[in-house]
Structures are given as C-alpha cells and as structure tokens.
Design a protein around this motif. Sequence first.
Motif, PDB file in Angstrom:
ATOM      1  N   PHE B 229      92.224 -42.545 103.180  1.00 35.77           N
ATOM      2  CA  PHE B 229      92.350 -41.109 102.902  1.00 35.77           C
ATOM      3  C   PHE B 229      90.984 -40.486 102.629  1.00 35.77           C
ATOM      4  N   GLY B 230      90.187 -41.147 101.787  1.00 36.96           N
ATOM      5  CA  GLY B 230      88.865 -40.622 101.450  1.00 36.96           C
ATOM      6  C   GLY B 230      87.935 -40.605 102.649  1.00 36.96           C
ATOM      7  N   ASN B 231      87.997 -41.657 103.451  1.00 41.52           N
ATOM      8  CA  ASN B 231      87.167 -41.682 104.658  1.00 41.52           C
ATOM      9  C   ASN B 231      87.473 -40.487 105.547  1.00 41.52           C
ATOM     10  N   VAL B 232      88.762 -40.171 105.675  1.00 37.77           N
ATOM     11  CA  VAL B 232      89.137 -39.054 106.538  1.00 37.77           C
ATOM     12  C   VAL B 232      88.650 -37.734 105.938  1.00 37.77           C
ATOM     13  N   LEU B 233      88.728 -37.592 104.604  1.00 39.83           N
ATOM     14  CA  LEU B 233      88.230 -36.359 103.982  1.00 39.83           C
ATOM     15  C   LEU B 233      86.757 -36.154 104.311  1.00 39.83           C
ATOM     16  N   VAL B 234      85.978 -37.224 104.176  1.00 36.69           N
ATOM     17  CA  VAL B 234      84.550 -37.104 104.455  1.00 36.69           C
ATOM     18  C   VAL B 234      84.326 -36.809 105.938  1.00 36.69           C
ATOM     19  N   ALA B 235      85.116 -37.437 106.786  1.00 37.76           N
ATOM     20  CA  ALA B 235      84.993 -37.153 108.218  1.00 37.76           C
ATOM     21  C   ALA B 235      85.293 -35.680 108.498  1.00 37.76           C
ATOM     22  N   ILE B 236      86.290 -35.136 107.810  1.00 38.50           N
ATOM     23  CA  ILE B 236      86.622 -33.719 108.003  1.00 38.50           C
ATOM     24  C   ILE B 236      85.458 -32.842 107.559  1.00 38.50           C
ATOM     25  N   ARG B 237      84.858 -33.196 106.433  1.00 35.04           N
ATOM     26  CA  ARG B 237      83.703 -32.441 105.955  1.00 35.04           C
ATOM     27  C   ARG B 237      82.585 -32.473 106.990  1.00 35.04           C
ATOM     28  N   GLU B 238      82.348 -33.643 107.566  1.00 39.70           N
ATOM     29  CA  GLU B 238      81.237 -33.799 108.504  1.00 39.70           C
ATOM     30  C   GLU B 238      81.510 -33.099 109.832  1.00 39.70           C
ATOM     31  N   ASN B 239      82.744 -33.173 110.312  1.00 36.88           N
ATOM     32  CA  ASN B 239      83.034 -32.638 111.632  1.00 36.88           C
ATOM     33  C   ASN B 239      84.549 -32.520 111.831  1.00 36.88           C
ATOM     34  N   PRO B 240      85.111 -31.379 111.413  1.00 35.99           N
ATOM     35  CA  PRO B 240      86.570 -31.269 111.441  1.00 35.99           C
ATOM     36  C   PRO B 240      87.177 -31.390 112.845  1.00 35.99           C
ATOM     37  N   LEU B 252      96.729 -31.146 107.096  1.00 40.57           N
ATOM     38  CA  LEU B 252      97.520 -31.830 106.071  1.00 40.57           C
ATOM     39  C   LEU B 252      96.594 -32.509 105.057  1.00 40.57           C
ATOM     40  N   TYR B 253      95.565 -33.169 105.562  1.00 40.97           N
ATOM     41  CA  TYR B 253      94.617 -33.835 104.655  1.00 40.97           C
ATOM     42  C   TYR B 253      93.943 -32.810 103.751  1.00 40.97           C
ATOM     43  N   GLN B 254      93.502 -31.696 104.338  1.00 44.16           N
ATOM     44  CA  GLN B 254      92.827 -30.676 103.533  1.00 44.16           C
ATOM     45  C   GLN B 254      93.761 -30.112 102.478  1.00 44.16           C
ATOM     46  N   MET B 255      95.002 -29.883 102.892  1.00 44.11           N
ATOM     47  CA  MET B 255      95.972 -29.318 101.964  1.00 44.11           C
ATOM     48  C   MET B 255      96.241 -30.296 100.817  1.00 44.11           C
ATOM     49  N   LEU B 256      96.398 -31.572 101.148  1.00 45.85           N
ATOM     50  CA  LEU B 256      96.671 -32.562 100.107  1.00 45.85           C
ATOM     51  C   LEU B 256      95.489 -32.688  99.146  1.00 45.85           C
ATOM     52  N   ALA B 257      94.275 -32.694  99.692  1.00 44.71           N
ATOM     53  CA  ALA B 257      93.097 -32.781  98.827  1.00 44.71           C
ATOM     54  C   ALA B 257      93.037 -31.558  97.912  1.00 44.71           C
ATOM     55  N   PHE B 258      93.319 -30.410  98.480  1.00 48.14           N
ATOM     56  CA  PHE B 258      93.287 -29.173  97.694  1.00 48.14           C
ATOM     57  C   PHE B 258      94.361 -29.209  96.606  1.00 48.14           C
TER      58      PHE B 258
END
Lengths: 239, 365
Positions: B229-240, B252-258
């Motif tokens: 999950f965390g790896n994907v969050l960082v990947a989204i930050r780097e390049n959604p 979904l990942y962004q919403m869950l993190a939020f």
Amino acid sequence: MTTILEVRKLNKSFGGVTVARNIDFTLQAGAMHCLIGPNGAGKSTFFRLLLGEHTPESGTIYFGGDDITHLRSFQRIRKGISVKFQVPGIFKALSVRQNLEVAFQHHLHGASLSETVRRVLDFTNLSNEATTAAGVLSHGQQQWLEIGMAVGVEPKLLLLDEPTAGMSPDETRKTGEMLHDLNARGITILAVEHDMAFVQQISQSVTVLHMGSIFAEGSIDEMTAHPGVQEIYLGAADE
Amino acid sequence: MNEIRLPDATEAPGRRGPRLWLSRLEGPQTMGRGLGFWIAAALVLLAAILYPAFNNDYTVGNAAYFLVWTFMAMGLGLVWGYCGALSFGQTAFFGLAGYAYGVITINIGSAFGATWLALVLAVALGGAFALLIGYFMFYGRIKGVFIGIVTLSVTLVLETFMAQTAGPQWRIGEARLNGFNGMSGMPPLTVPWFGGEILLYAGTTLYYVLLGMVVLVYLGLRMLLNAPFGNVLVAIRENPERTEMLGYGIRLYQMLAFGLGGALAGLSGVLYTAWGQYITPSSMGLTAAALPIVWVAVGGRRDITATLLGTLIVIAGFQSLTIYGSQYALVVMGALLVFTVLVTPNGLVFTVMSQIGRIFGKGRE
Ligand SMILES: Nc1ncnc2c1ncn2[C@@H]1O[C@H](COP(=O)(O)OP(=O)(O)OP(=O)(O)O)[C@@H](O)[C@H]1O
Ligand SMILES: [Mg+2]
C-alpha cells in the motif's frame, strides 16, 4: 488466428484538430506489429485512446473480444494490456527494484514477487543496478527498466511508444532481441517506432498513420516502396 | 555514473502474517534501519518514559498536550508527504471528531469506559468525513493546488458554521454547541477501575496513555508505509498516470490515504478535547489549519519519523515562544517555514537524520 485488439471507427479531436479520424485497426494475437508515421501523426494519441487516457468522441475498442471503450485505464491494464510510454514513465526517486516491485506487486507477492523481480533484472541487464535510484540510470537503461516494468507480469498485449528513442545502435539491437524473446513467449506487441532499421528487425507488418488516419498497411517492404508513404513519412524522416 | 544507492526493498521471501508485518517496520519508505536505529529509538522512548519521574504533574500534562498533536501531523505526513496531496483540511476532521467526542460523552456519560467508545465513534466519524471529501476530490479529478483550496474551504466552512451555533436551539441531546465560545463540560478519557473509574485529566497517567498510542500509531504507520500500500502511495506521488497504467485504481488509494489521514486528525481532535475538556470553532480556523503544515514541512514530510520528531520539537518551541506573546510566536513559525522551504526543502529533521544516517551508513539514501 484470433484477434486480440479491434478498433472500429475511432474518432478524437482536440479543439479543432482531428487526431484520430475513423480509425479501423485489427491486431492478431501473437503479432509483432509496428505503427509508423510522421511527427504529430497521432501515434501516441492512438495509444492513449487504447489505454483510456483520452476518451474518443465515437468508436469502439475491443480487447480480447470485450468492449473496453468505457473502462478506466487501470481496468484495461488489468485485462492484460501493458505500456511503455514515449517519455520514460519510471519512478525516478525509487530504486530500480522498487520500480519493479510496484509494477508487479499488484499480481505477485512474497517469494514469487522477488523471483520475478530477479528474473526481470536479469532480462533487462539491470541486476547490478537493483538498488540504484531509477532517475540516475542512463537513458537506455531507463527505457529497459520501463520495458521490464511492462512485461514482468506477462501481459497479453504490450504497447511500446518509441522503445529505442535515444538508444545507441548496440542498445537498439539488444532491445530488438528482447522484443523477439517476449514475442516468442506469446506476448503480442504493438510498437510505435521511427527507426526503420529497427522496424525491419522486429516486424513484418506495418501500419502507417498520417494526420490521424490510417494511410496504408502492409509488409515493411511494401511500405518502403509505397510512393505515398515515402512522400509523407520516409522522405521527411531523414531530416 | 552518479552513485545513488537505495536500500533493497525486497521483502524477505517466505514470511507471512505477523512476521511479514514486523519485517515491514524497516523498509524503503521509512528512514532508520538496523540495530543502531532501534537502539536509538528505544533510548528516546526510555527517556520519554522516565520524563515524568523528573517533572511535576503540570509539566507532564503539558508534555501530553504536545503528544496530542502528533497524530494529526503523522496523518498529514501520510497524505501530503507520501501521497503528494497538500491538505489544509486536517483541522476539519480534527474539529469534527473533537465536537463529536463532546456531544457523545455529554449524552452518554463516562461510565464503563464509555469515553473510549466515544473516542472510537468520533475518530470513525472524522475518518468517514475525510473519505467522503476524498471521494469527491479524487474521483472528481481535483489535483495539486486545488486540493489545498478545497480542503481549506472545508475547514473554514466548518469553522464558520460552528461559530454561529450560539443559540439554545443548537443542541444535540444534552450537548450545547455554544457557537464561538465553544463547547465544554465533556469528561476526560476514563479508565474503568474497581469501585469507580480513573479520570485521565492532564497529568502523568494520560501522558503514558498518549505515549503508548503514539508508539503504536508510529509503528503501525511504518509497517503500512513499507507494505505494498505504501509503495503504491509513493508511486502515485511520483507519477500518478504511470501508476494507474500499472493497473492501480489510484483514486481509491488516494481516497483511502486521505481517509486514514483524516481519522488520525480526528484522533488528535478527540484527545485534544478530552485533554482540556474544551473545543472551539477556532480549532478549525485559518491559523489552526496552517500550523500542521508548518510542523510537517519543518520536520520533513517525506519520512514519518522526521514528521513525528519535527512536530514535537516545533510545538515545544512554539509554546516556549508563546510566553513572549502568541503573535510573536506565529511570526517565528512563519520565518521557520520560509527558512525550511529555502534551505532544507526536505525538512530540518529529515536533513539532520539523513546526515546522521550517512555517517553511520544506515540512512535511507
Ligand atoms: N492533450 C492534447 N491536447 C491537444 N492536442 C494534443 C494533445 N495531445 C496531442 N495533441 C496533438 O495531437 C497531434 C498528434 O500528437 P501525437 O503525440 O499523437 O503524435 P505522434 O504521432 O505521437 O508524434 P511523435 O512522433 O512526435 O511522437 C499533435 O498535433 C499534437 O499536438
Ligand atoms: Mg508520439
């Protein structure tokens, strides 16, 4: 032979500019096919339409027989499409290994994940760079990393947008071998490419795109001999 | 070629369940690994445990107050530092959950550990509200600076709304909302005990409860951030876009993190309310909304340890400055933020920690 990808009457314009005009396109499973055309012909846009990053104004896209025209991008990817973009889309701040893990962890876990990562590192000649930040790799290595990210979880269809851009002749040749290797494992490949020698190396059949329309289709020899194609593309390419 | 080496991220193969999660206490998304780091962490914790032995109850209660805020800061670190969405909305979830704690406890009382039920419900409410806001933002494809604008608006609207609830008609059950003056009279957290209950007023017991919660949340976040999950969050930050093209439903990942970030802000809100038995609309105002950004930016938003330590240092510093006047302290905060952004954009604590890590060869980079 079965059809893996079928596009019917696809249309898209940006403002007044038509970038896809009534595109009809069929790709057989197992093929290794190239898409060529001058700059701005709409090749990358065509990929983005296939991937759902742009929505077409009209037309239908079938993948493996299913209508995917209205699916979100990630849903299309999960059906077995994989892509390497024109601009390397790697995660520069992450290590090479992390890039691969993010690419595969969606389908793989634990031992099978690390085994696949090891295999792809090997395949892309990046084993010695596993812990290097992806952003400091050479341009060619970045391209390979992205190809590795695209093929680790074997897709049914691999879309490659200018896979050899910026590569040395040696790297280009190696990339060609890689693609043959992947194709031999049953992955259908559709590549946008400017380098005609490379096109020759990897595919027999070619589609020429011009101003958003399919201009001609046929074998590489037919296309290089085609006077219209020479005029719009091949002549312009040796600038 | 430039030699930037990052630690290996591979999860030890064959580990499962609890052992797999424990192995994620270390990983590519968090600074600090190896025996040296954990010994240092244990020493810091030991010092925190011994702190009440050398200080009076009032000072310890004050230190508990610092701990209250760390959850909101770690939540912001998750949302902003790891997932790349700069949110000014943490205070909205803080305030909502704080008021919810007050309303629930005033109505159901504090017997049989009811305050903990209130805590859970209020945090869940804060998290659910964050999920809702996150749903509309991320599925509505709001990005970048607009996330800041939307979240700031949400918290200011809530502040304005709560500020006009002065009349007697603004009550929920027994609980009066009380407009601008805020709500008071709710019980602190309680622990059921033989023949009654222990009231956790600001003091040593509450300090230990909060310290335990900080440790749990910190370690839990470390494990989550080093998990897929965390790896994907960082990947989204780097390049959604690229992350989506790897087959992840990034919204979904962004919403869950939020949502998780909002729930943590809610936890701070509940603890703040329980700590002082008091909450006002200004806890959702402009100044309140900006402060978490300062703590997290100054500490270092891209690492949960830097966020935690930075927040504690900045809040403690802020409080000692407030003795000279709160306006003055705010100006210093602003200056500190500017200094950080210009000189150590990764955060002061983060920069110091990576230097130490480099010396011992155990850093993240
Ligand atoms: N998002 C967009 N908005 C507006 N116009 C666009 C957009 N994307 C592409 N275009 C335009 O569409 C046309 C086709 O662009 P596209 O990138 O598909 O060409 P291409 O064939 O990939 O060219 P190249 O060989 O240079 O990569 C160009 O005229 C381009 O300016
Ligand atoms: Mg292109």
